[in-house]
Design an enzyme around this catalytic site. Sequence first.
Site, mmCIF file in Angstrom:
data_model
loop_
_atom_site.group_PDB
_atom_site.id
_atom_site.type_symbol
_atom_site.label_atom_id
_atom_site.label_comp_id
_atom_site.label_asym_id
_atom_site.label_seq_id
_atom_site.Cartn_x
_atom_site.Cartn_y
_atom_site.Cartn_z
ATOM 1 N N ASN A 114 17.729 45.307 -31.619
ATOM 2 C CA ASN A 114 17.825 45.818 -30.248
ATOM 3 C C ASN A 114 18.088 44.632 -29.328
ATOM 4 O O ASN A 114 17.192 43.826 -29.079
ATOM 5 C CB ASN A 114 16.507 46.518 -29.880
ATOM 6 C CG ASN A 114 16.462 46.927 -28.412
ATOM 7 O OD1 ASN A 114 17.498 46.990 -27.750
ATOM 8 N ND2 ASN A 114 15.259 47.201 -27.916
ATOM 9 N N HIS A 135 12.155 54.023 -25.862
ATOM 10 C CA HIS A 135 11.623 52.646 -25.994
ATOM 11 C C HIS A 135 10.560 52.410 -24.920
ATOM 12 O O HIS A 135 10.705 52.881 -23.786
ATOM 13 C CB HIS A 135 12.770 51.635 -25.852
ATOM 14 C CG HIS A 135 12.363 50.256 -26.281
ATOM 15 N ND1 HIS A 135 11.611 49.442 -25.484
ATOM 16 C CD2 HIS A 135 12.574 49.579 -27.434
ATOM 17 C CE1 HIS A 135 11.381 48.296 -26.127
ATOM 18 N NE2 HIS A 135 11.960 48.359 -27.314
ATOM 19 N N LYS A 160 18.598 44.593 -26.223
ATOM 20 C CA LYS A 160 18.091 44.783 -24.851
ATOM 21 C C LYS A 160 19.189 44.423 -23.838
ATOM 22 O O LYS A 160 20.344 44.762 -24.051
ATOM 23 C CB LYS A 160 16.805 43.985 -24.643
ATOM 24 C CG LYS A 160 15.777 44.240 -25.748
ATOM 25 C CD LYS A 160 14.406 43.767 -25.411
ATOM 26 C CE LYS A 160 13.512 43.885 -26.637
ATOM 27 N NZ LYS A 160 12.105 43.949 -26.343
ATOM 28 N N GLU A 167 5.856 51.099 -32.551
ATOM 29 C CA GLU A 167 5.900 49.830 -31.826
ATOM 30 C C GLU A 167 4.693 49.745 -30.895
ATOM 31 O O GLU A 167 4.752 50.233 -29.753
ATOM 32 C CB GLU A 167 7.170 49.750 -30.975
ATOM 33 C CG GLU A 167 8.441 49.812 -31.775
ATOM 34 C CD GLU A 167 9.574 49.071 -31.083
ATOM 35 O OE1 GLU A 167 10.054 48.102 -31.664
ATOM 36 O OE2 GLU A 167 9.944 49.437 -29.962
#
Length: 241
Positions: free
Chosen positions: A8, A86, A10, A160
Site C-alpha cells: 500500500n 483502511h 498510500k 491491522e
Amino acid sequence: MSKLIVGNWKLNPESASEAEALASAVDRRGTVVCPPFLYLATLKKALKRAKLGSQDAFWLNSGAYTGEVSPSQLKSLGVKYVIVGHSERRRFLLESDEMINRKVEAVLHLKLNAILCIGEDLETHGRGGGAALAYIKEQLRRDLDNIDVKYLKNLIVAYEPVWAISTFQTGLRDTPENAQKTIEQIKDFLAKRYRLSQSVVLYGGSVNAANASGYLSQASIDGVLVGAASLKPNEFNKIGI
Ligand code: PEP
C-alpha cells in the site's frame, strides 16, 4: 497456498516517473501493488508480474459524485484488488462502517477482490479481556452487513491493529503469535457467521523485511499488507521470499 504480499503506497510517490520506476523495481509474482489512483494507468503498463490494486473505491459506479472513483472504472483499468476501510480513511476521512459496507458490496459485486481492513484502536487494545476481539467482530458484522454470502468468496480481510500501523519509530507492533491467535478467531467467526470455511486473512502493521517471516510463518496468516516498507524495493522484495 502461497502467501499474498500487498503493498500500500498510500500518498506516495511524488510523480508518475517515480511511480513507474518503483513499480518496475518491485514487480514480482504473488504480490499486489496499490498506488494512488493517479498512477494506476502508469502501473498497468509497468507491472508485468504483480497484480494491480487500488487503495479505495466509491460505492456506486456512476453519477454526480465529484472526486470519486468507481469500482467499474477501476475494473476497466485492470485493477484486481481494492483496499476498503483502511484505518487511515476511517480516521481522517471519517468513513463509517455503513459507507465501508456499501463499498465492499460494490467491489464484490463486480467480482473484484475486496481487501477489507479491520482492527482495534489502542484504547480498546489496552482494555484487554476480549475487548479487541469484540470490537473486530462488530466491525465485521457492520462492514459485511446484508452482503449475500455468495459474493464473499472474493473477500480478503486484513487484520491491522490500528496501534501497530506506521509505528516503525516506536517499535509498537503485534507479535506474530498474537496476530496468529486473533486471525484464527477472525477465521472462526467468518466460518460460523458466513459459512466461509476457507477465508483469506492478512496481517498488517509495520511489517518489514526483518519481521515479515515471523508473521508469514504462522499457519493462519495468509499474507501481509505492507505500507511504508512497500516503498523500499530492497525491503519489499525480501518479504515472502
Ligand atoms: C498499511 O498501510 O496498511 C500499513 C500496515 O502500513 P505500515 O506497514 O506502514 O504500518
